[in-house]
Design a protein around this motif. Structure first.
Motif, PDB file in Angstrom:
ATOM      1  N   UNK A  78      13.765   7.263 -22.308  1.00  0.00           N
ATOM      2  CA  UNK A  78      13.723   7.377 -23.766  1.00  0.00           C
ATOM      3  C   UNK A  78      14.290   6.150 -24.460  1.00  0.00           C
ATOM      4  N   UNK A  79      14.759   5.179 -23.694  1.00  0.00           N
ATOM      5  CA  UNK A  79      15.199   3.928 -24.315  1.00  0.00           C
ATOM      6  C   UNK A  79      16.642   3.889 -24.769  1.00  0.00           C
ATOM      7  N   UNK A  80      17.473   4.847 -24.318  1.00  0.00           N
ATOM      8  CA  UNK A  80      18.873   4.858 -24.779  1.00  0.00           C
ATOM      9  C   UNK A  80      19.688   3.724 -24.168  1.00  0.00           C
ATOM     10  N   UNK A  81      19.187   3.165 -23.111  1.00  0.00           N
ATOM     11  CA  UNK A  81      19.742   1.941 -22.509  1.00  0.00           C
ATOM     12  C   UNK A  81      21.087   2.095 -21.794  1.00  0.00           C
TER      13      UNK A  81
ATOM     14  N   UNK B 264      28.966  -0.625 -25.222  1.00  0.00           N
ATOM     15  CA  UNK B 264      27.651  -0.225 -25.718  1.00  0.00           C
ATOM     16  C   UNK B 264      27.083   1.052 -25.125  1.00  0.00           C
ATOM     17  N   UNK B 265      27.920   1.855 -24.477  1.00  0.00           N
ATOM     18  CA  UNK B 265      27.419   3.122 -23.926  1.00  0.00           C
ATOM     19  C   UNK B 265      27.469   4.210 -25.004  1.00  0.00           C
ATOM     20  N   UNK B 266      26.435   5.037 -25.060  1.00  0.00           N
ATOM     21  CA  UNK B 266      26.401   6.142 -26.020  1.00  0.00           C
ATOM     22  C   UNK B 266      26.783   7.438 -25.308  1.00  0.00           C
ATOM     23  N   UNK B 267      27.645   8.196 -25.954  1.00  0.00           N
ATOM     24  CA  UNK B 267      28.059   9.492 -25.408  1.00  0.00           C
ATOM     25  C   UNK B 267      27.017  10.525 -25.817  1.00  0.00           C
TER      26      UNK B 267
ATOM     27  N   UNK C  75      24.761   6.011 -16.943  1.00  0.00           N
ATOM     28  CA  UNK C  75      23.438   5.509 -16.574  1.00  0.00           C
ATOM     29  C   UNK C  75      23.091   4.309 -17.454  1.00  0.00           C
ATOM     30  N   UNK C  76      22.404   3.346 -16.858  1.00  0.00           N
ATOM     31  CA  UNK C  76      22.043   2.135 -17.609  1.00  0.00           C
ATOM     32  C   UNK C  76      20.606   1.743 -17.281  1.00  0.00           C
ATOM     33  N   UNK C  77      20.005   0.976 -18.179  1.00  0.00           N
ATOM     34  CA  UNK C  77      18.679   0.413 -17.907  1.00  0.00           C
ATOM     35  C   UNK C  77      18.796  -1.091 -17.767  1.00  0.00           C
ATOM     36  N   UNK C  78      17.870  -1.670 -17.051  1.00  0.00           N
ATOM     37  CA  UNK C  78      17.753  -3.131 -16.917  1.00  0.00           C
ATOM     38  C   UNK C  78      19.007  -3.783 -16.329  1.00  0.00           C
TER      39      UNK C  78
END
Ligand code: ASP
Length: 592
Positions: free
Chosen positions: A206-209, A158-161, A237-240
């Motif tokens: 920005x919420x990209x997570x 689920x990581x976005x490039x 980088x990750x959130x939560x």
């Protein structure tokens, strides 16, 4: 143009007509037949021209090293007794029918198999030839495959490039910035990113997570072995997610890479605190393949009059350690002298030692220049703590902790390597619980990681005793090399401001340099964290290359220049005028 790669031909192709394109690796004339070893990215195939194919034969005679050829021919088994087990295609050859010279080549500056005899400068200047060497091509191919595995893994998780800017503001990672003058903003400069740190944090706001990028980073560092001014990071980088979750997900990524590309199974990585790593190995990136440790003995040395030990043993900022070298008794005086010189590079003023010849003979069984300065019972207590055996040697370090850690830590690695004590191929681990800050020689504090790393305590506690505060940072270490590092970040503007203050960055400066980050943190910044891996180093370790320059297509030299393009170079005065830049000329220099 081609039907097959040279290096991929095998017995299954026998009888087939193939069209090959590549470079003349070698040409040999043998009793009326001409052999051309034709090379492409995948390897080499032997092509034979016999005089029956008159035109091609005549042309083949004119072929020189590194000519570019197109050859049509029939694959056949090599005659009995002439197969070559070393070559992938060693059981077959191609009977050449048609030959076309697609391009000639000047005599190359070095033959591919003689690269070791030319300086690296020549190899870098003619990198297009150096990269034709199968070994170099293999490494680049390996690198591409590993990047691909990493991309797939991160994508599946689920990581976005996401790309971040190259022309930007300074990102402090502890190095000097590369600056780019702005033409449109008189007197102002962009900085090339030392890492995408602030942008990836802002992407979290920005919420990209989940973000990743195989990113170029730029650090203008002074000459240090095996650093490149631009290098590649796998930036994440990750959130939560907390540190545990981040370490788990990235550890699995590295495990997959090793499993898939080297067939190595790592298992779960051990964890070690920074304090333990420094105490036992004198390093925050310990090479656990070497079974030798620094052992503290200051408590035993407190009352020894010998001032080399007495001073440091009674100074809390110093360390006194011993390093037991199993079977080190076989080291000669000359070798010990060389190690003494070696530790002096790290500021050590000397290197005391004791050889253990015969424990049963008591003090008589020991050999050392320092015995006469030390009470017998202290010597015995030290040897007992180390668990020495006959034939061992013990080295001592006594100085400021930093000097002892660096010198004896490095000595441990050097002696370990010299004496063949490196056991096993791979020793990965996580180092955790780093201090937030370290003290510079002028007493000011600097961030051990970077100023955006979250402490593992409250604002009040950090402010009360910054040097005691630990951070929520983690480093992945492999074989004594830092493979990657990161942290949970500060996501509260007040905490970020406090950390800036501790680092001596006042409100004005913080606003000027990092106002955009503080703003972003004040608009709903989620808890976030990440890390970055050095891709060049990872590939270097995995391929066993001797330097990161060997796994980068177009690296810079140790003095940060590019012999291929001759960069950096002078620019015209017109360009400088447009940029409002005037170059101060060193005496004797001519202008462009
Ligand atoms: N930006 C850090 C570095 O380049 C890595 C991280 O904290 O994610 O070392």
């Amino acid at each position: 143009m081609r039907s097959h790669y040279c290096g991929l031909l095998n017995e299954q192709h026998v009888g087939q007509e193939v069209v090959l394109c590549g470079w003349a690796h070698r040409r040999r004339d043998h009793g009326g037949v001409i052999f051309i070893d034709l090379r492409d990215r995948e390897g080499i195939a032997q092509v034979v021209f016999d005089p029956d194919a008159e035109q091609s034969f005549a042309l083949a005679e004119t072929v020189r090293s590194e000519f570019v050829l197109k050859i049509t021919g029939i694959v056949r088994l090599r005659p009995e007794g002439t197969s070559n087990a070393v070559m992938g295609t060693g059981r077959i050859e191609v009977l050449g029918k048609q030959l076309e010279i697609l391009n000639a080549s000047r005599t190359p500056p070095f033959m591919l198999d003689e690269h070791a005899e030319v300086g690296e400068d020549i190899r870098l200047r003619h990198r297009y030839i150096d990269l034709r060497r199968p070994e170099m091509a293999d490494r680049l191919r390996f690198r591409s495959k590993v990047s691909n595995t990493i991309r797939n893994y991160l994508d599946e998780n689920g990581f976005l490039d996401i790309e971040t800017p190259i022309l930007t503001r300074a990102t402090p990672e502890g190095a000097r910035d590369y600056l780019v003058p702005s033409r449109t903003h008189h007197g102002q400069f962009f900085a090339l990113p030392q890492s995408p740190q602030l942008f990836k944090q802002i992407l979290m706001v920005a919420g990209m997570d989940r973000y990743y990028q195989i990113a170029k980073c730029f650090r203008d560092e002074d000459l240090r072995a095996d650093r490149q001014p631009e290098f590649t990071q796998i930036d994440i980088e990750t959130s939560f997610m907390n540190e545990e979750q981040i370490m788990t997900i990235t550890e699995e990524m590295i495990r997959q890479v090793f499993r898939k590309h080297l067939n190595v199974e790592f298992g779960t990585f051990p964890r070690m605190t920074f304090a333990e790593a420094m105490r036992r190995f004198g390093s925050d990136k310990p090479d656990l393949r070497i079974d030798m440790e620094l052992v503290d003995i200051a408590d035993l040395m407190k009352d020894v009059e010998f001032k080399v030990f007495h001073g440091p043993a009674n100074d809390p900022a110093s360390r006194v350690v011993a390093l037991r070298v199993p079977e080190g008794g076989r080291l000669s005086r000359k070798e010990i002298d060389d190690y003494t010189k070696f530790v002096s590079i790290y500021g050590a003023k000397g290197l005391a030692w004791i050889k253990v010849n015969d424990l049963a003979a008591g003090i008589e069984g020991l050999q050392s220049p320092i015995l006469k300065f030390m009470p017998e019972q202290v010597v015995h207590a030290v040897l007992a703590r180390l668990g020495v055996q006959n034939g061992d040697l013990v080295f001592f370090g006594a100085d400021k902790a930093k000097i002892v850690n660096e010198s004896i830590g490095a000595l441990r690695l050097k002696v370990g390597a010299d004496m063949g004590m490196v056991k096993g191929d791979w020793a990965p681990l996580w180092v955790v619980d780093f201090p937030m800050f370290e003290e510079a020689s002028d007493g000011s504090l600097t961030a051990l990681h970077h100023p955006f790393t979250a402490p593992s305590c409250s604002v009040e506690e950090v402010q009360a005793d910054p040097l005691k505060a630990l951070s929520r940072a983690y480093d992945m270490v492999l074989n004594g090399t830092e493979l990657g590092g990161g942290s949970i970040r500060i996501n509260q503007p007040s905490m970020q401001q406090s950390v800036f203050k501790i680092l001596g960055i006042g409100d004005e400066e913080a606003k000027e340099k990092f106002g955009f980050l503080l703003d972003a943190l004040s608009y709903g910044a989620p808890p976030h964290g990440g890390l970055a891996f050095g891709l060049d180093r990872l590939i270097m370790l995995m391929t066993g290359a001797s330097s990161i320059r060997e796994v980068i297509a177009f690296p810079k030299t140790q003095s940060a220049s590019c012999p291929l393009t001759d960069a950096p170079g002078l620019v015209s005065s017109k360009q400088l005028r447009e940029l409002n830049i005037q170059v101060r000329q060193a005496a004797g220099e001519k202008s462009a």
